[in-house]
Design a protein around this motif. Sequence first.
Motif, short mmCIF file in Angstrom:
data_model
loop_
_atom_site.label_atom_id
_atom_site.label_comp_id
_atom_site.label_asym_id
_atom_site.label_seq_id
_atom_site.Cartn_x
_atom_site.Cartn_y
_atom_site.Cartn_z
N GLU A 30 0.83 -1.21 0.00
CA GLU A 30 0.00 0.00 0.00
C GLU A 30 0.86 1.26 0.00
OE1 GLU A 30 -3.16 0.22 -0.52
OE2 GLU A 30 -3.64 -1.91 -0.36
N ASN A 34 1.17 4.11 -2.94
CA ASN A 34 0.94 5.54 -2.70
C ASN A 34 2.09 6.37 -3.26
OD1 ASN A 34 -1.54 5.31 -1.50
ND2 ASN A 34 -0.77 5.40 0.61
N LYS A 80 -7.81 10.55 -5.14
CA LYS A 80 -7.66 9.93 -6.47
C LYS A 80 -8.95 9.77 -7.26
CE LYS A 80 -3.60 8.03 -4.43
NZ LYS A 80 -2.91 6.89 -3.85
N GLY A 94 -4.16 3.52 -6.18
CA GLY A 94 -5.09 3.62 -5.04
C GLY A 94 -6.40 4.24 -5.49
N ALA A 99 -6.28 2.63 2.97
CA ALA A 99 -5.05 1.99 3.39
C ALA A 99 -4.46 2.66 4.63
CB ALA A 99 -4.04 1.99 2.25
N LYS A 303 -6.95 -5.00 -3.92
CA LYS A 303 -6.88 -4.56 -5.33
C LYS A 303 -5.94 -5.43 -6.16
CE LYS A 303 -5.72 -0.91 -3.29
NZ LYS A 303 -4.97 0.28 -2.99
MG MG Z 1 -3.26 4.04 -1.27
#
Ligand code: MG
Length: 635
Positions: A30, A34, A80, A94, A99, A303
């Motif tokens: 995660e 990012n 996002k 993301g 997260a 994901k």
């Molecule tokens: Mg993220």
Amino acid sequence: MGEIKQLPQNVANQISAGEVVERPASIVKELIENSIDADAEKIEIRIEDGGRKLIRVKDDGHGILAEDIEAAFSRYATSKIKEIDDLYSLYSLGFRGEALASISSVAEVEMLSRHKSEDAGVKIKIKGGDIIDKKPAGSIVGTDVTVKDLFYNTPARYKYLKTTTTEFSHISRIVSTEAAASSDISFKLYHNGRQILSTPGNGKLKDTIYAVFGEDIADNLLPIDIEDRYIKLSGYICRPELTRSNRSHELFFVNNRPIYNNITAKAVENAYKKLIDPGRKPIVFLFIKVNPILVDVNVHPTKRQVKFSRNQIIYDVISKGVRKTLKEADPTTRIKLEQNIKIRDGKNNNLDDSNKSADKKLTDNDNLNNKKETQNENLFKNTFNKINSTQSTKFKKNNSANINDGRENSQKNKREINIEENLAAGVSDNINEEYLIKGNGISESSFKFLGQIFNSYLLIETDEGLKIIDQHNAHERILFEKLTAEFNEKNKASQSLLIPVKIELSPEEREIVRQYKEIINELGIEFSDFGGNTILIQEVPVLLKNKSTRNIIEELIAELSEAGKGLNAAEVEENMIEYLACRTAVKAGKPLNRKESIQLIKDLYKTENPYRCPHSRPVMINISKKEIEKGIGRK
Ligand code: MG
Ligand code: ADP
């Protein structure tokens, strides 16, 4: 008061963390994603004790605005996407905005970040979902996240952590995959202060693969580039001689997102079928570009999985694309001559062995030298002949070019005329003639026959190098394709046997035959019961005419028993023809003359897949010119 109550935010976050933060590696994933979303060029990952003690991910991305830093840690807070439709045009990794909220609910997280538009940074510390500290802090542009005390408030989860080695191996796998996904980013990974991985970040996938997966894989890559209406494939696939025992090296990236998907894996494995040993898995780094509207990335909390809305198209394009790339790339097993280099340098591992083995090596070398001398003589002869034949070729080329306009035609004529000439001169056994290899998507264009060795292998020279062809496997491949074609052409016609063949079976075999009766009949084999477990074969396919029916059918039944119930008609047919091809193919140990050898090689190159026999064993191995030069010490 009712009994149903809203859970406090902290508890809700911990529950959601159960899905997102499975183990330290999930946190690493995660945080890296990012950093990638923040357009970082460098990402540095520091791990201590497999992530139990510390996970730190530092990037030089665009950073977070001071006013946003708290929001970054609240659930479903993201920069996002703004609405659900944005998912259908998504290119960021993301989008769920959970997260950081999840991680900080089960650990202590410290984040230092400075946005590129601001002069100073801000530092925030959150533990168990509560903000403990927040203050301005000096920082360069980018974000630095530290995670400590993982699962301190969820002891049950802490207990499920595996050994440091296991947890770190998960982390290193995540970092490797993310690094391969983003070759334009330089990744550095440290475990307990020791550098484990470093990628150049120069945008070249091959260099990244070299840095992460090593020389062996990097040396065996074939570039793939396929464009279809809906999808575009790029990246690298590995030559079939390099495989793994599981899917660990089947890497897929959909719109640059590392994903796991059964369809893509199956498609690739289908393309490698019969080129690699059964049960082995290929190595691929496949980038799949699709319109985001055709892929659902929101099917899994981490994901990692995606769903395609056009599975069949995805499967077909990948399978055909990979197959085409493999076929065009001469998938002959390549041989490296490294051992020889070691002996020459005196660095071979066997140096400490007893004198006896050293002596043996000496004698071996002596023998080799003696052989070499005779070989050299032959080589000289051959070279000499080659010079002669090139000269006459040149001469003929001019002549035939006058007669024929087409280049191909003139080449063909040139060859035929030369053979005639040489035959007339009675030198046909010594000539080092080139023979054309036609089309078939094979990268070689011609071969020179050099001879047979050990009465089993044929040596040829091609554009790719020196090839050693196994005569039995080669013939098997030729017969297999020929017999398959015949079998289908004759529409599986069968004919009655004058004398029916009686075959005694074990009870298990009898059961198998009963189960496969329809398929066996479809092959053109008719049989009846003879009482007990004995059957009477009355009709066989024309193809089996004059062959030893009993052996073939016994073998067929044995194969069926071994395979259990899982075979379909096509597979059973294939097995039968494979066996037939194997039985009738020229054996190892049989001397072949020049004419027979050349015919065999020509026939081989006309087949669909000259590189593997029907049982998917290699038909030939290749030693490239480069390898020879390296071995000899020329390069
Ligand atoms: Mg993220
Ligand atoms: P998501 O990535 O799904 O948006 P996260 O909880 O991972 O959710 O992050 C929340 C938000 O925090 C992101 O949308 C982004 O705006 C910001 N953020 C997190 N990490 C970084 C980083 N390394 N650099 C810049 N912004 C970041």
